[in-house]
Design a protein around this motif. Structure first.
Motif, PDB file in Angstrom:
ATOM      1  N   LEU A   1       0.896  -1.121  -0.097  1.00  0.00           N
ATOM      2  CA  LEU A   1      -0.014  -0.062   0.090  1.00  0.00           C
ATOM      3  C   LEU A   1       0.826   1.422  -0.118  1.00  0.00           C
ATOM      4  O   LEU A   1       0.574   2.182  -0.888  1.00  0.00           O
ATOM      5  CB  LEU A   1      -0.941   0.128   1.127  1.00  0.00           C
ATOM      6  CG  LEU A   1      -2.126  -0.783   1.190  1.00  0.00           C
ATOM      7  CD1 LEU A   1      -2.924  -0.862   2.426  1.00  0.00           C
ATOM      8  CD2 LEU A   1      -3.137  -0.348   0.102  1.00  0.00           C
ATOM      9  N   LEU A   2       1.886   1.351   0.753  1.00  0.00           N
ATOM     10  CA  LEU A   2       2.773   2.346   0.954  1.00  0.00           C
ATOM     11  C   LEU A   2       3.493   2.659  -0.413  1.00  0.00           C
ATOM     12  O   LEU A   2       3.587   3.635  -1.023  1.00  0.00           O
ATOM     13  CB  LEU A   2       3.751   2.343   2.034  1.00  0.00           C
ATOM     14  CG  LEU A   2       3.147   2.356   3.502  1.00  0.00           C
ATOM     15  CD1 LEU A   2       4.217   1.856   4.492  1.00  0.00           C
ATOM     16  CD2 LEU A   2       2.585   3.751   3.652  1.00  0.00           C
TER      17      LEU A   2
ATOM     18  N   LYS B   1      -5.587   1.979   3.978  1.00  0.00           N
ATOM     19  CA  LYS B   1      -6.498   0.646   3.756  1.00  0.00           C
ATOM     20  C   LYS B   1      -7.950   0.966   3.724  1.00  0.00           C
ATOM     21  O   LYS B   1      -8.473   0.239   2.991  1.00  0.00           O
ATOM     22  CB  LYS B   1      -6.390  -0.021   5.336  1.00  0.00           C
ATOM     23  CG  LYS B   1      -4.934  -0.890   5.032  1.00  0.00           C
ATOM     24  CD  LYS B   1      -4.921  -1.699   6.510  1.00  0.00           C
ATOM     25  CE  LYS B   1      -3.575  -2.227   6.499  1.00  0.00           C
ATOM     26  NZ  LYS B   1      -3.150  -3.000   7.678  1.00  0.00           N
ATOM     27  N   GLU B   2      -8.338   1.924   4.249  1.00  0.00           N
ATOM     28  CA  GLU B   2      -9.791   2.243   4.305  1.00  0.00           C
ATOM     29  C   GLU B   2     -10.172   2.602   2.851  1.00  0.00           C
ATOM     30  O   GLU B   2     -11.065   2.407   2.266  1.00  0.00           O
ATOM     31  CB  GLU B   2     -10.139   3.442   5.149  1.00  0.00           C
ATOM     32  CG  GLU B   2     -10.148   3.022   6.515  1.00  0.00           C
ATOM     33  CD  GLU B   2     -10.441   4.465   7.688  1.00  0.00           C
ATOM     34  OE1 GLU B   2     -10.629   5.338   7.151  1.00  0.00           O
ATOM     35  OE2 GLU B   2      -9.938   4.025   8.697  1.00  0.00           O
ATOM     36  N   ASN B   3      -9.011   3.136   2.020  1.00  0.00           N
ATOM     37  CA  ASN B   3      -9.410   3.818   0.786  1.00  0.00           C
ATOM     38  C   ASN B   3      -8.879   2.612  -0.332  1.00  0.00           C
ATOM     39  O   ASN B   3      -9.010   3.003  -1.509  1.00  0.00           O
ATOM     40  CB  ASN B   3      -8.662   5.051   0.604  1.00  0.00           C
ATOM     41  CG  ASN B   3      -9.179   6.015   1.478  1.00  0.00           C
ATOM     42  OD1 ASN B   3     -10.441   6.236   1.564  1.00  0.00           O
ATOM     43  ND2 ASN B   3      -8.306   7.015   1.991  1.00  0.00           N
ATOM     44  N   ALA B   4      -8.552   1.643   0.058  1.00  0.00           N
ATOM     45  CA  ALA B   4      -8.030   0.326  -0.921  1.00  0.00           C
ATOM     46  C   ALA B   4      -9.012  -0.727  -1.028  1.00  0.00           C
ATOM     47  O   ALA B   4      -9.686  -0.893  -0.223  1.00  0.00           O
ATOM     48  CB  ALA B   4      -6.742   0.105  -0.359  1.00  0.00           C
ATOM     49  N   GLN B   5      -8.848  -1.202  -2.087  1.00  0.00           N
ATOM     50  CA  GLN B   5      -9.920  -2.653  -2.245  1.00  0.00           C
ATOM     51  C   GLN B   5      -8.827  -3.876  -2.033  1.00  0.00           C
ATOM     52  O   GLN B   5      -7.793  -4.072  -2.640  1.00  0.00           O
ATOM     53  CB  GLN B   5     -10.290  -2.720  -3.640  1.00  0.00           C
ATOM     54  CG  GLN B   5     -11.163  -4.032  -4.021  1.00  0.00           C
ATOM     55  CD  GLN B   5     -12.150  -4.181  -3.005  1.00  0.00           C
ATOM     56  OE1 GLN B   5     -12.773  -3.107  -2.786  1.00  0.00           O
ATOM     57  NE2 GLN B   5     -12.673  -5.270  -2.493  1.00  0.00           N
ATOM     58  N   ILE B   6      -9.094  -4.457  -0.862  1.00  0.00           N
ATOM     59  CA  ILE B   6      -7.963  -5.477  -0.417  1.00  0.00           C
ATOM     60  C   ILE B   6      -8.875  -6.844  -0.217  1.00  0.00           C
ATOM     61  O   ILE B   6      -9.898  -6.922   0.563  1.00  0.00           O
ATOM     62  CB  ILE B   6      -7.244  -5.321   1.023  1.00  0.00           C
ATOM     63  CG1 ILE B   6      -6.521  -4.022   0.841  1.00  0.00           C
ATOM     64  CG2 ILE B   6      -6.174  -6.505   1.350  1.00  0.00           C
ATOM     65  CD1 ILE B   6      -5.833  -3.642   2.032  1.00  0.00           C
ATOM     66  N   ASP B   7      -8.513  -7.570  -0.895  1.00  0.00           N
ATOM     67  CA  ASP B   7      -9.093  -8.941  -1.110  1.00  0.00           C
ATOM     68  C   ASP B   7      -8.205  -9.922  -0.338  1.00  0.00           C
ATOM     69  O   ASP B   7      -7.083 -10.307  -0.780  1.00  0.00           O
ATOM     70  CB  ASP B   7      -9.482  -9.658  -2.275  1.00  0.00           C
ATOM     71  CG  ASP B   7     -10.565  -8.682  -3.213  1.00  0.00           C
ATOM     72  OD1 ASP B   7     -11.371  -8.309  -2.370  1.00  0.00           O
ATOM     73  OD2 ASP B   7     -10.068  -8.347  -4.274  1.00  0.00           O
ATOM     74  N   TYR B   8      -8.789 -10.479   1.149  1.00  0.00           N
ATOM     75  CA  TYR B   8      -7.908 -11.463   1.638  1.00  0.00           C
ATOM     76  C   TYR B   8      -8.330 -12.892   1.363  1.00  0.00           C
ATOM     77  O   TYR B   8      -9.051 -13.158   0.903  1.00  0.00           O
ATOM     78  CB  TYR B   8      -8.266 -11.165   3.314  1.00  0.00           C
ATOM     79  CG  TYR B   8      -7.707 -10.158   3.772  1.00  0.00           C
ATOM     80  CD1 TYR B   8      -6.463 -10.162   4.062  1.00  0.00           C
ATOM     81  CD2 TYR B   8      -8.664  -8.767   3.876  1.00  0.00           C
ATOM     82  CE1 TYR B   8      -5.788  -8.703   4.867  1.00  0.00           C
ATOM     83  CE2 TYR B   8      -8.202  -7.769   4.518  1.00  0.00           C
ATOM     84  CZ  TYR B   8      -6.764  -7.858   4.916  1.00  0.00           C
ATOM     85  OH  TYR B   8      -6.238  -6.511   5.589  1.00  0.00           O
TER      86      TYR B   8
END
Length: 159
Positions: free
Chosen positions: A23-24, A152-159
């Motif tokens: 993300l960074l 993270k709040e602004n990202a689409q992360i699929d675990y």
């Protein structure tokens, strides 16, 4: 790894760290923050000098851990890029801790009060300076954590 560390280093922790790093790096890319080969080489030279190593000794150490010098350079590049991003976005170098914050911390910790009462003035001053540095580091870490949470709040992360 020692058994007590193995318990702390879980797959979830590793995955979370990798996600944070990605993300960074993505945010740095969006902001056109990069690291040049020259910056990586300068860092590497400083690292070798500080650790009294030559490049061949470093390559041997890396190889023993299953890494190449190129992989190390890539890791350094990512680290420097993330560092630039955080410096630009959070101004981490200018975080200050007041004497009142140090006093409050000391008042809330009896063990530290005891340590300070046993030392002379010079030792107390040295301790307060180190404590101030530690509190600044904690503030930096808190800011970085909050920044990552926003990403993270602004990202689409699929675990």
């Amino acid at each position: 790894l020692p058994s007590e560390l193995k318990e702390q280093v879980t797959k979830e922790n590793i995955a979370e760290s990798l996600i944070d790093q990605k993300l960074l790096l993505q945010e740095a890319d969006k902001k056109n923050i990069t690291t040049t080969d020259e910056e990586v080489e300068k860092y590497l030279e400083q690292f070798l000098t500080f650790n009294e190593l030559d490049e061949k000794a470093l390559e041997q150490q890396l190889s023993a851990q299953g890494y190449t010098l190129d992989e190390y350079r890539e890791g350094v590049s990512e680290l420097l890029t993330i560092s630039k991003l955080l410096d630009q976005e959070l101004d981490l170098q200018n975080i200050e801790v007041s004497e009142a914050e140090v006093d409050t911390y000391i008042q809330q910790n009896e063990e530290i009060q005891q340590l300070l009462s046993e030392g002379d003035l010079e030792q107390q001053d040295q301790f307060r300076t180190k404590l101030k540095q530690q509190l600044a580091l904690e503030k930096q870490q808190e800011l970085v954590s909050k920044y990552i949470e926003v990403l993270k709040e602004n990202a689409q992360i699929d675990y």
